[in-house]
Design a protein around this motif. Structure first.
Motif, PDB file in Angstrom:
ATOM      1  N   THR A 169       0.841  -1.188   0.000  1.00 16.37           N
ATOM      2  CA  THR A 169       0.000   0.000   0.000  1.00 16.37           C
ATOM      3  C   THR A 169       0.884   1.248   0.000  1.00 16.37           C
ATOM      4  OG1 THR A 169      -1.876   1.096   1.086  1.00 16.37           O
ATOM      5  CG2 THR A 169      -0.229   0.078   2.525  1.00 16.37           C
ATOM      6  N   ILE A 170       0.279   2.379   0.345  1.00 19.35           N
ATOM      7  CA  ILE A 170       0.993   3.659   0.342  1.00 19.35           C
ATOM      8  C   ILE A 170       0.777   4.364   1.678  1.00 19.35           C
ATOM      9  CG2 ILE A 170       1.081   5.962  -0.694  1.00 19.35           C
ATOM     10  CD1 ILE A 170       0.293   4.696  -3.347  1.00 19.35           C
ATOM     11  N   VAL A 171       1.843   4.940   2.212  1.00 26.12           N
ATOM     12  CA  VAL A 171       1.735   5.801   3.381  1.00 26.12           C
ATOM     13  C   VAL A 171       2.237   7.183   2.968  1.00 26.12           C
ATOM     14  CG1 VAL A 171       3.987   5.070   4.281  1.00 26.12           C
ATOM     15  CG2 VAL A 171       2.314   6.122   5.819  1.00 26.12           C
ATOM     16  N   ILE A 181       4.614  -1.937   3.140  1.00 28.70           N
ATOM     17  CA  ILE A 181       3.931  -3.218   3.284  1.00 28.70           C
ATOM     18  C   ILE A 181       3.297  -3.269   4.670  1.00 28.70           C
ATOM     19  CG2 ILE A 181       4.244  -5.729   3.407  1.00 28.70           C
ATOM     20  CD1 ILE A 181       6.593  -5.441   1.505  1.00 28.70           C
ATOM     21  N   LEU A 182       2.032  -3.655   4.728  1.00 30.53           N
ATOM     22  CA  LEU A 182       1.319  -3.775   6.006  1.00 30.53           C
ATOM     23  C   LEU A 182       1.845  -4.975   6.780  1.00 30.53           C
ATOM     24  CD1 LEU A 182      -2.357  -3.186   4.798  1.00 30.53           C
ATOM     25  CD2 LEU A 182      -0.918  -1.549   6.018  1.00 30.53           C
ATOM     26  N   ARG A 183       2.169  -4.743   8.047  1.00 28.40           N
ATOM     27  CA  ARG A 183       2.668  -5.836   8.901  1.00 28.40           C
ATOM     28  C   ARG A 183       1.622  -6.243   9.932  1.00 28.40           C
ATOM     29  NH1 ARG A 183       8.646  -5.752  11.706  1.00 28.40           N
ATOM     30  NH2 ARG A 183       8.853  -8.005  11.984  1.00 28.40           N
ATOM     31  N   ASP A 184       1.024  -5.278  10.609  1.00 23.57           N
ATOM     32  CA  ASP A 184      -0.093  -5.582  11.503  1.00 23.57           C
ATOM     33  C   ASP A 184      -0.998  -4.367  11.625  1.00 23.57           C
ATOM     34  OD1 ASP A 184       0.623  -3.909  13.790  1.00 23.57           O
ATOM     35  OD2 ASP A 184       2.177  -5.373  14.254  1.00 23.57           O
ATOM     36  N   GLN A 203       8.194  10.678  14.628  1.00 24.78           N
ATOM     37  CA  GLN A 203       7.267  11.768  14.940  1.00 24.78           C
ATOM     38  C   GLN A 203       6.727  12.492  13.691  1.00 24.78           C
ATOM     39  OE1 GLN A 203       6.049  12.130  18.009  1.00 24.78           O
ATOM     40  NE2 GLN A 203       7.363  10.401  18.561  1.00 24.78           N
ATOM     41  N   LYS A 204       6.899  11.886  12.547  1.00 29.78           N
ATOM     42  CA  LYS A 204       6.345  12.479  11.327  1.00 29.78           C
ATOM     43  C   LYS A 204       4.852  12.165  11.243  1.00 29.78           C
ATOM     44  CE  LYS A 204      10.045  14.260   9.274  1.00 29.78           C
ATOM     45  NZ  LYS A 204      11.058  14.048  10.309  1.00 29.78           N
ATOM     46  N   GLU A 205       4.064  13.143  10.771  1.00 30.46           N
ATOM     47  CA  GLU A 205       2.631  12.928  10.555  1.00 30.46           C
ATOM     48  C   GLU A 205       2.429  12.171   9.247  1.00 30.46           C
ATOM     49  OE1 GLU A 205       0.581  16.622  10.721  1.00 30.46           O
ATOM     50  OE2 GLU A 205       0.931  16.904  12.871  1.00 30.46           O
ATOM     51  N   VAL A 206       1.524  11.206   9.291  1.00 32.80           N
ATOM     52  CA  VAL A 206       1.311  10.349   8.123  1.00 32.80           C
ATOM     53  C   VAL A 206      -0.176  10.142   7.868  1.00 32.80           C
ATOM     54  CG1 VAL A 206       3.467   9.114   8.586  1.00 32.80           C
ATOM     55  CG2 VAL A 206       1.304   8.188   9.441  1.00 32.80           C
ATOM     56  N   VAL A 207      -0.481   9.634   6.674  1.00 34.49           N
ATOM     57  CA  VAL A 207      -1.819   9.128   6.340  1.00 34.49           C
ATOM     58  C   VAL A 207      -1.614   7.758   5.713  1.00 34.49           C
ATOM     59  CG1 VAL A 207      -3.909   9.416   4.973  1.00 34.49           C
ATOM     60  CG2 VAL A 207      -2.802  11.429   5.979  1.00 34.49           C
ATOM     61  N   LEU A 208      -2.111   6.720   6.364  1.00 33.77           N
ATOM     62  CA  LEU A 208      -1.963   5.354   5.869  1.00 33.77           C
ATOM     63  C   LEU A 208      -3.194   4.982   5.045  1.00 33.77           C
ATOM     64  CD1 LEU A 208      -0.476   2.600   5.850  1.00 33.77           C
ATOM     65  CD2 LEU A 208      -1.789   2.019   7.912  1.00 33.77           C
ATOM     66  N   ARG A 209      -2.941   4.464   3.860  1.00 29.48           N
ATOM     67  CA  ARG A 209      -4.039   4.021   2.995  1.00 29.48           C
ATOM     68  C   ARG A 209      -4.219   2.517   3.126  1.00 29.48           C
ATOM     69  NH1 ARG A 209      -4.468   4.713  -3.614  1.00 29.48           N
ATOM     70  NH2 ARG A 209      -5.313   2.649  -3.989  1.00 29.48           N
ATOM     71  N   VAL A 210      -5.486   2.080   3.326  1.00 27.13           N
ATOM     72  CA  VAL A 210      -5.815   0.658   3.386  1.00 27.13           C
ATOM     73  C   VAL A 210      -6.947   0.406   2.401  1.00 27.13           C
ATOM     74  CG1 VAL A 210      -6.517  -1.270   4.841  1.00 27.13           C
ATOM     75  CG2 VAL A 210      -5.159   0.582   5.834  1.00 27.13           C
ATOM     76  N   ASP A 211      -6.751  -0.564   1.496  1.00 24.73           N
ATOM     77  CA  ASP A 211      -7.756  -0.891   0.475  1.00 24.73           C
ATOM     78  C   ASP A 211      -8.572  -2.094   0.913  1.00 24.73           C
ATOM     79  OD1 ASP A 211      -7.069   1.063  -1.610  1.00 24.73           O
ATOM     80  OD2 ASP A 211      -5.176  -0.019  -1.700  1.00 24.73           O
ATOM     81  N   PHE A 212      -9.892  -1.923   0.979  1.00 25.42           N
ATOM     82  CA  PHE A 212     -10.796  -2.997   1.359  1.00 25.42           C
ATOM     83  C   PHE A 212     -11.643  -3.434   0.173  1.00 25.42           C
ATOM     84  CE2 PHE A 212     -10.228  -0.931   5.567  1.00 25.42           C
ATOM     85  CZ  PHE A 212      -9.811  -2.035   6.287  1.00 25.42           C
ATOM     86  N   ASP A 213     -12.094  -4.684   0.250  1.00 25.53           N
ATOM     87  CA  ASP A 213     -13.008  -5.225  -0.745  1.00 25.53           C
ATOM     88  C   ASP A 213     -14.345  -5.501  -0.063  1.00 25.53           C
ATOM     89  OD1 ASP A 213     -13.838  -6.063  -3.187  1.00 25.53           O
ATOM     90  OD2 ASP A 213     -12.562  -7.843  -3.289  1.00 25.53           O
ATOM     91  N   GLU A 214     -15.432  -5.579  -0.845  1.00 27.70           N
ATOM     92  CA  GLU A 214     -16.778  -5.927  -0.354  1.00 27.70           C
ATOM     93  C   GLU A 214     -17.229  -5.050   0.814  1.00 27.70           C
ATOM     94  OE1 GLU A 214     -17.195 -10.068   0.492  1.00 27.70           O
ATOM     95  OE2 GLU A 214     -16.577 -10.682  -1.497  1.00 27.70           O
ATOM     96  N   PRO A 215     -17.586  -3.818   0.606  1.00 24.44           N
ATOM     97  CA  PRO A 215     -17.517  -3.113  -0.671  1.00 24.44           C
ATOM     98  C   PRO A 215     -16.107  -2.575  -0.931  1.00 24.44           C
ATOM     99  CG  PRO A 215     -18.447  -1.680   0.976  1.00 24.44           C
ATOM    100  CD  PRO A 215     -18.232  -2.998   1.653  1.00 24.44           C
TER     101      PRO A 215
END
Length: 311
Positions: A169-171, A181-184, A203-215
């Motif tokens: 994924t992308i952070v 890569i997602l670990r947990d 201490q960096k600010e981030v936005v983690l993207r997680v892709d889900f299915d159904e929907p």
């Protein structure tokens, strides 16, 4: 996410029947509500409305003062049916049903002379579909606080049960996209692996993207890198522990995590029951030397201490 059992539905109804859920944009997306297909029916007529909030025993809806519905209520008609419409997770088709209700009261909405807020009380138990929708949402919200630190290792099996499309994924680190890569995962944070140097990431600010299915959906979760770890055998990689920002975790994410944890807990309970039922009884495991001689006499009963069960 699967379908709730009758036992689970009964539990949802008992625990959450009087809790109001406000249909914000996030809740609409998480539940699959189709706002354009919500109607209220009275005396053969049907008018569009907006569901402001609902519980399992009633709802508050918004309608226009110039609608035929308001006229019917003014004439003394208080028996209505509220039509809900949700998008099914597995097929994307629309699922609709009516709930019989009565009007308890009418007030102006937000000081507007053109809109009214109608308070409804259901006259029958809410349909199972509505109980499941609201129950899973409320349970996820509660468990996100109670079980926030339970971590889920991202494996092919957990990905399938979580509905995650892929580990890669992308952070976004301070707005810059970086592959990882997602670990947990957990309600409160995540751990990812990526190329980088630990001292420059703390201490960096981030936005983690997680892709889900159904929907199918992609959620972005704001957080902060609170810890870094070395990756064994790879000096070019670093493991980042991300703590999510409070009140920034999307409801859809909470519902996926909660569904997994609930399934896992149910599986563990079933395994424990099977282990207990398969265990040999004390009589079957008692050594033969301890058995009394069969001399035709009836042995005296042993005294039972206070609190000891008699079997």
């Amino acid at each position: 996410m699967g379908f709730a059992t009758s036992q689970q539905l009964a539990r949802y109804y008992e625990l959450y029947q009087n809790i109001d859920v406000t249909f914000t944009k996030e809740v609409i997306k998480a539940t699959g509500l189709v706002p354009q297909q919500i109607f209220v029916k009275a005396l053969g007529g049907q008018w569009p409305c907006v569901v402001n909030s609902t519980s399992l025993t009633g709802a508050k809806i918004i309608a226009g003062t110039k609608s035929g519905l308001y006229e019917k209520i003014q004439q003394g008609n208080t028996s209505v049916s509220l039509r809900y419409s949700f998008r099914a997770e597995d097929s994307g088709d629309t699922m609709s049903f009516f709930v019989a209700a009565k009007v308890l009261g009418v007030t102006q909405y937000a000081g507007s002379g053109d809109l009214i807020l109608i308070n409804l009380a259901y006259t029958q138990r809410a349909p199972d579909d509505l109980i499941e929708k609201l129950g899973t949402l409320l349970e996820a919200n509660i468990n996100s606080a109670k079980r926030r630190e339970e971590r889920i290792l991202v494996t092919p099996d957990s990905m399938r049960r979580l509905g995650i499309v892929q580990k890669e994924t992308i952070v976004f680190i301070q707005g810059i996209p970086r592959r990882c890569i997602l670990r947990d995962l957990s309600f409160s944070g995540a751990k990812v692996i990526m190329v980088g140097l630990a001292p420059f990431l703390m201490q960096k600010e981030v936005v983690l993207r997680v892709d889900f299915d159904e929907p199918r959906m992609a959620v972005g979760i704001k957080g902060t890198i609170v810890r870094t770890e070395d990756v064994e055998g790879r000096k070019d990689l670093v493991a980042l522990a991300i703590k999510y920002a409070d009140n920034e975790v999307p409801m859809a994410y909470k519902m996926h995590i909660n569904a997994f944890i609930s399934q896992q807990r149910k599986a563990h309970l079933e395994e424990a029951k099977e282990a207990v039922s398969a265990a040999p009884t004390p009589a079957a495991t008692a050594p033969s030397a301890a058995a009394p001689a069969d001399n035709g006499e009836i042995p005296e009963a042993e005294p039972v201490e206070d609190g000891q069960a008699v079997t």
